[in-house]
Design a protein around this motif. Structure first.
Motif, PDB file in Angstrom:
ATOM      1  N   PRO A   1      -5.002   0.972  -4.604  1.00 14.98           N
ATOM      2  CA  PRO A   1      -4.799   2.317  -4.051  1.00 14.98           C
ATOM      3  C   PRO A   1      -3.351   2.572  -3.659  1.00 14.98           C
ATOM      4  CG  PRO A   1      -6.777   1.326  -3.136  1.00 14.98           C
ATOM      5  CD  PRO A   1      -6.064   0.245  -3.897  1.00 14.98           C
TER       6      PRO A   1
ATOM      7  N   LEU B   1     -10.563  -5.218  -0.940  1.00 18.82           N
ATOM      8  CA  LEU B   1     -10.978  -3.920  -1.456  1.00 18.82           C
ATOM      9  C   LEU B   1     -12.256  -4.009  -2.274  1.00 18.82           C
ATOM     10  CD1 LEU B   1      -7.478  -2.797  -2.773  1.00 18.82           C
ATOM     11  CD2 LEU B   1      -8.697  -1.749  -0.856  1.00 18.82           C
TER      12      LEU B   1
ATOM     13  N   HIS C   1      -9.163   6.564  -5.336  1.00 16.47           N
ATOM     14  CA  HIS C   1     -10.338   6.779  -4.483  1.00 16.47           C
ATOM     15  C   HIS C   1     -10.687   5.510  -3.704  1.00 16.47           C
ATOM     16  CE1 HIS C   1     -10.754  10.359  -7.000  1.00 16.47           C
ATOM     17  NE2 HIS C   1     -11.595  10.833  -6.108  1.00 16.47           N
ATOM     18  N   GLY C   2      -9.728   4.592  -3.585  1.00 20.95           N
ATOM     19  CA  GLY C   2      -9.903   3.468  -2.678  1.00 20.95           C
ATOM     20  C   GLY C   2     -10.316   2.147  -3.290  1.00 20.95           C
TER      21      GLY C   2
ATOM     22  N   ARG D   1     -17.415   8.356   1.468  1.00 25.44           N
ATOM     23  CA  ARG D   1     -16.271   9.260   1.446  1.00 25.44           C
ATOM     24  C   ARG D   1     -16.782  10.679   1.702  1.00 25.44           C
ATOM     25  NH1 ARG D   1     -13.361   7.827  -2.154  1.00 25.44           N
ATOM     26  NH2 ARG D   1     -14.533   6.156  -3.125  1.00 25.44           N
TER      27      ARG D   1
ATOM     28  N   TRP E   1      -1.477   0.724  -0.641  1.00 27.31           N
ATOM     29  CA  TRP E   1      -2.226  -0.445  -0.165  1.00 27.31           C
ATOM     30  C   TRP E   1      -1.328  -1.668  -0.092  1.00 27.31           C
ATOM     31  CZ3 TRP E   1      -3.289  -5.182  -2.522  1.00 27.31           C
ATOM     32  CH2 TRP E   1      -4.223  -5.992  -1.858  1.00 27.31           C
TER      33      TRP E   1
END
Length: 667
Positions: free
Chosen positions: A427, A436, A468-469, A665, A430
């Motif tokens: 991400p 993750l 989106h992570g 989310r 990060w």
């Protein structure tokens, strides 16, 4: 500027405050959505003029309602800072395959623009060859073919054009088709793509190749007396990839002069500027690698280009009569090579980021190619022998997007110490220390590879997921391209063996680094990547879910039903004599071991990996009580192009991972 920032703050607090205020004024980066990614245009086919001044290329604009992208011709200066312009064309016209004349004054293209009033016969096909001036304002049709033209080349003197067009159906065939009396005998075609010659002064046109021979490619010798053709007896995709040969024919009579290569690959044919040598591809014994070859026409001597290079040489083009420019991939990076026609010696001269090989060279040595960056989709770039430079800005909107961080990886296999490469996309912003949720995404092939740079499309999910992570791990295990021919052929008789262990070794490395959260680990992919996802969850309990996109599930059954029947025997041999080997590596034979939820995605018109492959995994998991969801796409082939289908694939992948890995989310 960023490395200087701490010293600037110490030296001048007011300067730091000003910088902070400016940063606050900048709009927040936009997180890309599947729709935004699908709206990206497709840049392709960069063609630099012989003098190295201009580059013509194509831009495909996405269209809705299931239509393929609309292609137009663009032009940009090959040096300096001039802007790219679209050449004018009628509304709705699709134009592609730009090719410069030897003097650089005209550009020939394939176009379906309307023919001039009074010149179009009832039996004239839509797609013809047109000549444009460099501004695109003066257009003249060069062919009047009854069958759609798919490729062409103008002779060096500009007097004749050779082109490939498929035979138009006869009146009897049209009548039978309209009456639905259209039974067809399998692999006994009646219409072929043939080579034609047209005199551009008189308009006289004649067929060069006979019915019964499919022509895939052609190239004029500089003296205009001979044509090189790549041909086959069959008309299928399998014939195109696996069963073609390179021949020389007399341009005056069409008579066969010589068979140069009985087992050709699909590499484009190209004569050396002096006409003494021909460049073509030789298909390897097992069909998964090809050797780019230069043959001396007079002596018959053959030279393999860069045969000992530890990479995959995708394409080469003549720079002069003795030297070629090559483009391929070593590891996860592209590589430009300077190649010697006399002995095949090579020298790496640059390491660009490229999505695949597409290049052309000028007499000056300047090369146009398709390049990418970590945060930039495909654009036209140039290489002048020392410097790499982007020439176009087709996707300005992407600069305002959030971008995943791309990292190039290398590790060694625990199986035999083999060097393995891959990519990690994390991400934006990060930093190590927070594990993750992670997707391991396998590539297609297996003779294919992930590349360093932009990774955002309907089947490349890394940028979407990273923004989106998620972390996305993209391994190139043994069997991939980018490690030399022997590396690519290591997947023979070993799908799911050494390649899977190479992937697990990469996962182990990233877990030790604290990148991967082992409790939120998934695997997925398309085609061979879909196979690997299905195989992984039959062999390991490390993955919490699998996404199987157009995956091979029963290798033996696919060998007998795919539209490329020579593909799998190259890996496993005769599918009847060696069925036990096929079965041993097939996920369907181990489906009872799957205990995690599986998402299956498949096109209903997939001829490469037929729909039944996905259906059998779905039914097997339903019988075993394993959670499974299958989504099919009407009209969908193996490689999607419809906007709605591409959006849906990406959104389903994101939503499925959120659910299965427990990622929450805002909606």
């Amino acid at each position: 500027m960023m490395p200087l920032l701490p010293r600037m703050l110490v030296a001048c607090l007011c300067a730091g405050m000003a910088w902070t205020a400016q940063a606050a004024d900048r709009p927040a980066a936009v997180v890309p959505t599947p729709d935004m990614i699908m709206r990206l245009k497709a840049v392709g086919d960069p063609q630099i003029d012989p003098q190295g001044r201009w580059i013509a290329y194509t831009v495909g604009t996405p269209q809705d309602q299931g239509r393929p992208p609309l292609s137009r011709i663009w032009r940009v200066p090959a040096s300096g800072s001039g802007a790219a312009i679209a050449l004018p064309a009628p509304d709705g016209a699709n134009e592609e395959h730009p090719r410069w004349r030897a003097d650089g004054r005209f550009l020939d293209v394939l176009s379906n623009r309307p023919l001039p009033a009074g010149s179009a016969a009832a039996d004239t096909a839509d797609t013809q060859v047109w000549r444009l001036d460099t501004q695109g304002t003066a257009a003249e049709p060069l062919t009047r073919s009854a069958g759609a033209v798919s490729a062409f080349e103008v002779s060096a003197d500009g007097a004749r054009i050779a082109y490939i067009a498929t035979d138009a159906p006869s009146p009897a065939e049209v009548a039978r088709r309209d009456a639905r009396d259209d039974a067809a005998v399998v692999e006994q075609p009646t219409r072929f793509a043939r080579a034609w010659l047209r005199d551009l002064r008189s308009g006289a046109t004649r067929a060069l190749s006979a019915v019964g021979t499919q022509v895939h490619d052609l190239a004029w010798a500089p003296d205009g007396r001979t044509l090189a053709l790549r041909v086959s007896e069959g008309t299928t995709l399998n014939d195109y990839w696996y069963r073609s040969r390179v021949v020389l024919v007399d341009a005056a009579t069409g008579a066969l002069v010589k068979v140069l290569e009985p087992r050709a690959s699909a590499h484009p044919l190209q004569w050396s500027p002096d006409g003494r040598r021909l460049l073509y591809g030789h298909l390897g014994e097992h069909g998964m690698v090809a050797a780019l070859t230069v043959q001396d026409i007079a002596s018959g001597d053959r030279v393999v280009l860069a045969g000992d290079w530890k990479g995959t040489l995708w394409q080469a083009r003549w720079q002069d009569a003795r030297t070629l420019v090559g483009l391929g991939q070593r590891g996860v990076r592209g590589a430009f090579l300077r190649l010697q026609a006399r002995d095949g010696r090579w020298q790496e001269v640059a390491r660009p980021q490229i999505p695949f090989a597409a290049l052309s060279t000028s007499r000056t040595g300047r090369t146009a190619y398709l390049g990418i960056a970590d945060d930039q989709p495909t654009e036209v770039w140039t290489f002048d022998g020392t410097a790499l430079a982007a020439r176009t800005t087709t996707h300005p909107e992407v600069a305002g997007w959030a971008h995943g961080q791309v990292r190039e990886l290398a590790w060694t296999s625990s199986r035999d110490g083999l060097p393995i490469t891959g990519l990690l996309v994390t991400p934006p912003g990060w930093k190590p220390g927070t594990p993750l949720p992670t997707l391991v995404q396998g590539h297609g092939g297996p003779a294919w590879a992930w590349w360093s740079g932009w990774l955002g499309s309907w089947h490349d999910w890394a940028q979407l997921l990273a923004t989106h992570g998620y972390a996305v791990f993209l391994p190139n295990p043994r069997g991939s391209e980018g490690g030399g021919a022997a590396f690519t052929e290591m997947a023979r008789n070993d799908w799911g063996g050494g390649d899977f262990q190479d992937i697990l070794d990469g996962v182990d490395m990233l877990e030790r680094e604290g990148v991967i959260d082992p409790q939120r680990l998934a695997i997925g992919g398309w085609s061979y990547g879909g196979y690997m996802a299905a195989w992984a969850v039959t062999q390991s309990t490390r993955f919490r879910t699998a996404i199987v996109g157009a995956g091979v599930i029963d290798i033996g059954a696919m060998a007998l039903t795919t539209d490329t029947p020579d593909y799998l025997p190259g890996y496993f041999g005769d599918p009847l004599a060696h069925r036990a080997t096929y079965d041993a590596h097939s996920p369907i034979r181990h489906a009872d071991r799957i205990r995690v939820p599986v998402l299956i995605l498949h096109g209903e018109q997939d001829k490469r990996v037929p729909l039944a492959q996905g259906e059998m995994l779905y039914r097997a998991l339903r019988f075993s009580g394993t959670p499974v969801q299958m989504v099919t796409y009407p009209r969908g082939p193996h490689w999607f192009f419809e906007q709605a289908h591409g959006r849906d694939v990406q959104q389903r992948v994101l939503d499925w991972l959120d659910t299965q890995l427990g990622v929450e989310r805002p909606r």
